[in-house]
Design an enzyme around this catalytic site. Structure first.
Site, PDB file in Angstrom:
ATOM      1  N   ARG A 140       0.705  -1.102   0.069  1.00 18.12           N
ATOM      2  CA  ARG A 140       0.169  -0.013   0.010  1.00 18.12           C
ATOM      3  C   ARG A 140       0.824   1.197   0.083  1.00 18.12           C
ATOM      4  O   ARG A 140       0.643   2.358  -0.640  1.00 18.12           O
ATOM      5  CB  ARG A 140      -1.012   0.002   1.150  1.00 18.12           C
ATOM      6  CG  ARG A 140      -1.648   1.394   1.403  1.00 18.12           C
ATOM      7  CD  ARG A 140      -2.904   1.156   2.327  1.00 18.12           C
ATOM      8  NE  ARG A 140      -2.842   0.531   3.341  1.00 18.12           N
ATOM      9  CZ  ARG A 140      -2.193   0.647   4.632  1.00 18.12           C
ATOM     10  NH1 ARG A 140      -1.377   1.934   4.628  1.00 18.12           N
ATOM     11  NH2 ARG A 140      -2.298  -0.180   5.509  1.00 18.12           N
ATOM     12  N   TYR A 197     -16.986  15.943 -16.850  1.00 14.26           N
ATOM     13  CA  TYR A 197     -17.202  14.587 -16.931  1.00 14.26           C
ATOM     14  C   TYR A 197     -18.248  14.289 -15.572  1.00 14.26           C
ATOM     15  O   TYR A 197     -18.091  14.774 -14.489  1.00 14.26           O
ATOM     16  CB  TYR A 197     -15.880  13.903 -16.490  1.00 14.26           C
ATOM     17  CG  TYR A 197     -15.968  12.214 -16.579  1.00 14.26           C
ATOM     18  CD1 TYR A 197     -16.159  11.677 -17.513  1.00 14.26           C
ATOM     19  CD2 TYR A 197     -15.827  11.589 -15.094  1.00 14.26           C
ATOM     20  CE1 TYR A 197     -16.375  10.230 -17.441  1.00 14.26           C
ATOM     21  CE2 TYR A 197     -15.906  10.159 -15.176  1.00 14.26           C
ATOM     22  CZ  TYR A 197     -16.307   9.666 -16.134  1.00 14.26           C
ATOM     23  OH  TYR A 197     -16.392   8.358 -15.841  1.00 14.26           O
ATOM     24  N   LYS A 218      -8.352   4.956 -19.947  1.00 12.98           N
ATOM     25  CA  LYS A 218      -8.573   5.110 -21.308  1.00 12.98           C
ATOM     26  C   LYS A 218      -7.530   5.070 -22.330  1.00 12.98           C
ATOM     27  O   LYS A 218      -6.946   4.075 -22.294  1.00 12.98           O
ATOM     28  CB  LYS A 218      -8.989   6.519 -21.182  1.00 12.98           C
ATOM     29  CG  LYS A 218     -10.406   6.865 -20.442  1.00 12.98           C
ATOM     30  CD  LYS A 218     -11.565   6.510 -20.914  1.00 12.98           C
ATOM     31  CE  LYS A 218     -12.668   6.425 -19.588  1.00 12.98           C
ATOM     32  NZ  LYS A 218     -12.841   8.039 -18.980  1.00 12.98           N
TER      33      LYS A 218
HETATM   34  C1  PLP Z   1     -13.343   8.310 -17.717  1.00 14.36           C
HETATM   35  C2  PLP Z   1     -13.072   9.466 -17.330  1.00 14.36           C
HETATM   36  C3  PLP Z   1     -12.776  10.020 -15.735  1.00 14.36           C
HETATM   37  C4  PLP Z   1     -12.638   8.904 -14.521  1.00 14.36           C
HETATM   38  O1  PLP Z   1     -11.985   7.968 -14.910  1.00 14.36           O
HETATM   39  P1  PLP Z   1     -12.046   6.623 -14.386  1.00 14.36           P
HETATM   40  O2  PLP Z   1     -10.861   5.585 -14.705  1.00 14.36           O
HETATM   41  O3  PLP Z   1     -13.143   5.729 -15.176  1.00 14.36           O
HETATM   42  O4  PLP Z   1     -12.253   6.519 -12.963  1.00 14.36           O
HETATM   43  C5  PLP Z   1     -12.323  11.108 -15.411  1.00 14.36           C
HETATM   44  N1  PLP Z   1     -12.345  12.128 -16.424  1.00 14.36           N
HETATM   45  C6  PLP Z   1     -12.689  12.091 -17.577  1.00 14.36           C
HETATM   46  C7  PLP Z   1     -12.430  13.185 -18.582  1.00 14.36           C
HETATM   47  C8  PLP Z   1     -12.881  10.792 -18.049  1.00 14.36           C
HETATM   48  O5  PLP Z   1     -13.221  10.483 -19.304  1.00 14.36           O
END
Ligand code: PLP
Length: 422
Positions: free
Chosen positions: A57, A109, A208
């Site tokens: 951790r 978002y 992403k």
């Molecule tokens: C997907 C996304 C997030 C959150 O990310 P996670 O990994 O799904 O928690 C935050 N900001 C934007 C612009 C996103 O597209």
């Protein structure tokens, strides 16, 4: 040393293996007998109190390898990796105290919007949502009380561009203590580096583009100031949201292809944006000269990315287009190698109530496309047949003729699921 002369150039390498890092296996017992293999195999990394790695951790060699690599890519002095993009946003906003004031955008978002709303109702924090595309509007909202400015650019799905450098200067002028944080998920460090533009913190969802394969969740935070890094690390160690070693390894692997994926996805996005615009649709993509903030985006990023949106003039028509595509997956995410299509008002932004959506000028018929790496001709063919099947365009000879939205009718098979923000 038995280094053959033919590979003198490799002299600095430890070919005999004498200088390899110590194995984590325990050293041999004192009675001269070697430990049995079962004992040596069971060893993990060595560490104890006061050493760099004593508990995962708090720190783990694989996570550290990823953090050092990410820091380099993000032009940051330090990077910290956590379990998701929202986890990163949570770590950053946890340094806020009751009474603090946050200035942020009005096209955020959905998950960020939800977290800020919670902090407002439960944490005594004031959150001001303003149109961050207008520098004078942001300036008017800033004051000595502003502790944090939270930005996203391009926004999604309205693809609005925010002047990172202009707002950072204004925020620091209003309050020297103000922390400017930029959500860089839509661009990735391959296309944009907010720290170079004056931001104090850059963060993004590694789920992403950085991962690129929808096989992990991660969040990355990049900072230049050591003191901020320590505050964020304290939160990560305290709450236990550091990225797991296996996911760290997976992300190290995914990020190797970020450049080739992003280049191809961006080329596909540009071609699809041109295709739709030439068919008469209102397209939002920062790579199009018709985008009102084309120059601003071009001044702060090295490309337009792979997310675009367009309007059809009719919610029913948009639904039919989404349902008629075959190659595009109907999904809320983006950044993966496969192309996705969605209707934000029915899906990713469904958690924002219709009145607020209207107030923020979010068109109910807007369709978002997130381009993948598939063959461009196949993608255009698929979109074309979807537009024809939905009745948005008519194929006459070799050319498409756009039809007015109110004249269209038709039936399709796939259903658009109403999905709340994940
Ligand atoms: C997907 C996304 C997030 C959150 O990310 P996670 O990994 O799904 O928690 C935050 N900001 C934007 C612009 C996103 O597209």
């Amino acid at each position: 040393m038995s280094t053959p002369s033919g590979i003198a150039a490799l002299k600095h390498l430890d070919l005999d293996g004498h200088d390899l890092p110590p194995s984590p296996a325990p050293s041999s017992p004192s009675n001269g007998r070697k430990y049995a293999l079962a004992t040596e195999l069971s060893a993990t990394f060595k560490g104890g109190p006061g050493q760099e790695y004593d508990y995962t951790r708090s720190g783990n060699p694989t996570r550290t390898a990823l953090e050092r690599h990410m820091a380099k890519i993000m032009n940051a002095n330090r990077a910290l990796v956590v379990s998701s993009g929202m986890g990163a946003c949570d770590v950053i906003t946890r340094i806020l105290k009751p009474g603090d004031e946050v200035v942020t955008g009005d096209d955020l978002y959905g998950g960020t919007n939800r977290l800020l709303t919670y902090l407002k109702t439960h944490g005594g924090i004031t959150v001001k949502h303003v149109d961050t595309t207008k520098l004078d509007v942001v300036k008017a909202a800033l004051s000595a009380k502003t502790t944090m400015v939270l930005l996203e650019t391009p926004t999604n799905p309205l693809i609005k561009i925010v002047d990172i450098s202009g707002i950072s200067s204004a925020a620091h002028e209003a309050s020297r203590e103000c922390i400017v944080a930029v959500d860089n998920t839509m661009m990735s460090p391959y296309l944009q580096n907010p720290l170079d533009l004056g931001a104090d913190v850059t963060y993004e969802s590694g789920t992403k583009y950085l991962s690129g394969h929808h096989d992990l969740m991660a969040g990355i935070i990049g900072i230049n100031r050591a003191e901020l890094g320590e505050r964020f690390y304290f939160m990560i160690n305290s709450t236990g949201c550091g990225l797991a070693p296996f996911d760290s390894w997976l992300l190290l692997r995914g990020v190797k292809t970020l450049a080739v994926r992003m280049e191809k996805q961006q080329t596909n996005a540009m071609a699809i944006a041109n295709f739709l615009e030439s068919r008469g649709f209102k397209v939002r993509y920062p790579g199009l000269k018709s985008h009102s903030q084309y120059a601003l985006h071009d001044s702060q990023a090295r490309g337009a990315g792979a997310v675009l949106s367009f309007e059809t003039g009719s919610v029913a028509l948009s639904e039919r287009i989404v349902e008629s595509t075959k190659l595009f997956g109907i999904s809320v995410s983006f950044g993966c190698v496969n192309s996705l299509i969605s209707m934000p008002c029915r899906m990713s932004h469904a958690s924002i109530d219709p009145a607020t959506r209207k107030e923020r000028s979010l068109p109910e018929d807007i369709i978002r496309l997130c381009m993948g790496i598939e063959d461009l001709t196949d993608l255009i063919d698929d979109l074309s047949q979807a537009l024809v099947r939905a009745g948005a365009v008519r194929l006459t000879g070799d050319s498409f003729v756009a039809l007015a939205a109110e004249h269209v009718e038709g039936q399709t098979g796939r259903t658009t699921q109403v999905v709340d923000e994940p």
